[in-house]
Design a protein around this motif. Sequence first.
Motif, PDB file in Angstrom:
ATOM      1  N   VAL A 127      34.724  59.460  30.851  1.00 25.23           N
ATOM      2  CA  VAL A 127      35.001  60.934  30.393  1.00 25.23           C
ATOM      3  C   VAL A 127      35.916  60.657  29.616  1.00 25.23           C
ATOM      4  CG1 VAL A 127      35.409  63.117  31.231  1.00 25.23           C
ATOM      5  CG2 VAL A 127      33.828  61.495  32.512  1.00 25.23           C
ATOM      6  N   VAL A 142      41.291  72.795  31.111  1.00 23.76           N
ATOM      7  CA  VAL A 142      39.935  72.246  31.281  1.00 23.76           C
ATOM      8  C   VAL A 142      39.231  73.145  32.190  1.00 23.76           C
ATOM      9  CG1 VAL A 142      38.771  70.169  32.092  1.00 23.76           C
ATOM     10  CG2 VAL A 142      40.933  70.102  31.010  1.00 23.76           C
ATOM     11  N   ARG A 147      27.770  70.360  36.694  1.00 19.40           N
ATOM     12  CA  ARG A 147      27.608  69.024  36.925  1.00 19.40           C
ATOM     13  C   ARG A 147      26.246  68.721  37.370  1.00 19.40           C
ATOM     14  NH1 ARG A 147      32.314  66.248  38.820  1.00 19.40           N
ATOM     15  NH2 ARG A 147      30.833  65.204  40.263  1.00 19.40           N
ATOM     16  N   GLY A 153      33.764  61.968  37.542  1.00 19.74           N
ATOM     17  CA  GLY A 153      34.421  63.059  36.836  1.00 19.74           C
ATOM     18  C   GLY A 153      35.373  63.860  37.441  1.00 19.74           C
ATOM     19  N   GLU A 154      36.186  63.453  38.278  1.00 18.45           N
ATOM     20  CA  GLU A 154      37.129  64.284  38.865  1.00 18.45           C
ATOM     21  C   GLU A 154      38.196  64.217  37.773  1.00 18.45           C
ATOM     22  OE1 GLU A 154      35.279  62.395  42.366  1.00 18.45           O
ATOM     23  OE2 GLU A 154      35.663  61.696  40.586  1.00 18.45           O
ATOM     24  N   PHE A 155      38.871  65.495  37.636  1.00 17.20           N
ATOM     25  CA  PHE A 155      39.975  65.526  36.632  1.00 17.20           C
ATOM     26  C   PHE A 155      41.332  65.049  37.499  1.00 17.20           C
ATOM     27  CE2 PHE A 155      42.932  68.799  35.058  1.00 17.20           C
ATOM     28  CZ  PHE A 155      43.102  68.088  33.664  1.00 17.20           C
ATOM     29  N   ASN A 168      43.812  65.481  41.981  1.00 17.11           N
ATOM     30  CA  ASN A 168      42.357  64.800  41.816  1.00 17.11           C
ATOM     31  C   ASN A 168      41.184  65.627  42.628  1.00 17.11           C
ATOM     32  OD1 ASN A 168      39.969  63.080  42.267  1.00 17.11           O
ATOM     33  ND2 ASN A 168      41.130  61.540  43.387  1.00 17.11           N
ATOM     34  N   ALA A 170      37.326  67.537  41.480  1.00 17.04           N
ATOM     35  CA  ALA A 170      36.092  67.692  40.676  1.00 17.04           C
ATOM     36  C   ALA A 170      35.854  69.115  40.375  1.00 17.04           C
ATOM     37  CB  ALA A 170      34.788  67.209  41.522  1.00 17.04           C
ATOM     38  N   HIS A 186      46.990  63.658  31.883  1.00 19.01           N
ATOM     39  CA  HIS A 186      45.752  63.926  32.409  1.00 19.01           C
ATOM     40  C   HIS A 186      44.889  62.749  32.176  1.00 19.01           C
ATOM     41  CE1 HIS A 186      45.506  65.905  28.687  1.00 19.01           C
ATOM     42  NE2 HIS A 186      44.045  65.659  28.708  1.00 19.01           N
ATOM     43  N   ASN A 187      43.826  62.716  32.958  1.00 23.50           N
ATOM     44  CA  ASN A 187      42.697  61.691  32.540  1.00 23.50           C
ATOM     45  C   ASN A 187      41.323  62.164  33.338  1.00 23.50           C
ATOM     46  OD1 ASN A 187      41.395  59.211  31.942  1.00 23.50           O
ATOM     47  ND2 ASN A 187      42.235  58.060  33.595  1.00 23.50           N
ATOM     48  N   ALA A 188      40.385  61.397  33.732  1.00 26.63           N
ATOM     49  CA  ALA A 188      39.103  61.691  34.436  1.00 26.63           C
ATOM     50  C   ALA A 188      38.529  60.680  34.852  1.00 26.63           C
ATOM     51  CB  ALA A 188      38.294  62.691  33.694  1.00 26.63           C
ATOM     52  N   ARG A 189      37.951  60.553  36.031  1.00 27.32           N
ATOM     53  CA  ARG A 189      37.077  59.366  36.406  1.00 27.32           C
ATOM     54  C   ARG A 189      35.859  59.401  35.741  1.00 27.32           C
ATOM     55  NH1 ARG A 189      40.160  57.535  40.585  1.00 27.32           N
ATOM     56  NH2 ARG A 189      41.055  58.902  42.022  1.00 27.32           N
TER      57      ARG A 189
END
Length: 218
Positions: A127, A142, A147, A153-155, A168, A170, A186-189
């Motif tokens: 992602v 965001v 979905r 896709g967790e933020f 963490n 979704a 930040h990131n996303a799975r």
Amino acid sequence: MHTSLERTLQLTQLSGQAVNDLSPSFDFLPQTDHADGQYRLRRYSVVKLKQGNVEHLAARHFVQSGDINTFQGNVSRSFETLEESILRSDGLREMCGVFKQANALDDEQEIEIHQIRISAIEEETLVAPEGVHQDGFDHLAVIGIGRHNIEGGEFLVYREQHELPFLNMALKQGEVAILADSQLWHNARPIKAVKKDELGYLDLFVLTAKEPTHALHA
């Protein structure tokens, strides 16, 4: 009530009607020729929200420096703008209003809007290919819109780049995470399809803004 010192991270929610206004247009997002353009479908517009009305500014390329974006830094990327019906929708006006109010932005503040669908095309589809990062703005939001047939896709939000995330989640339909991009990371799975023979995807809006004292990027 938030003060100027309490805007590091805020969680809020769009109305169901706003989600209904915005959701269908994700089915018509175009692919691009960029490095991630076959699975991260995107439109991009810059607007102002003036006296409650969305003013669409002239189309421009999107550029991030290499020290901000290690995946596609210093690349001038061109995207089609948001569809006219979306730019005129109550849903977009509500979304921009939530962002503007949360960050105490004025009517002349430019808001950059990325409408993105990430398709689960691989066993694990990234992602956020750049990993834990900042986007080079003061304000970031965001917004989860949809979905379908995915897990992951967790933020993820971090106080420091090399720490574990303290948030963490979704983002479900209409959920909004607003953070001070210059203070947090930040990131996303990655995502993957649950049913392998059916399309899986994650639909998001990403809104960004710089304070007026900063020079806007090209």
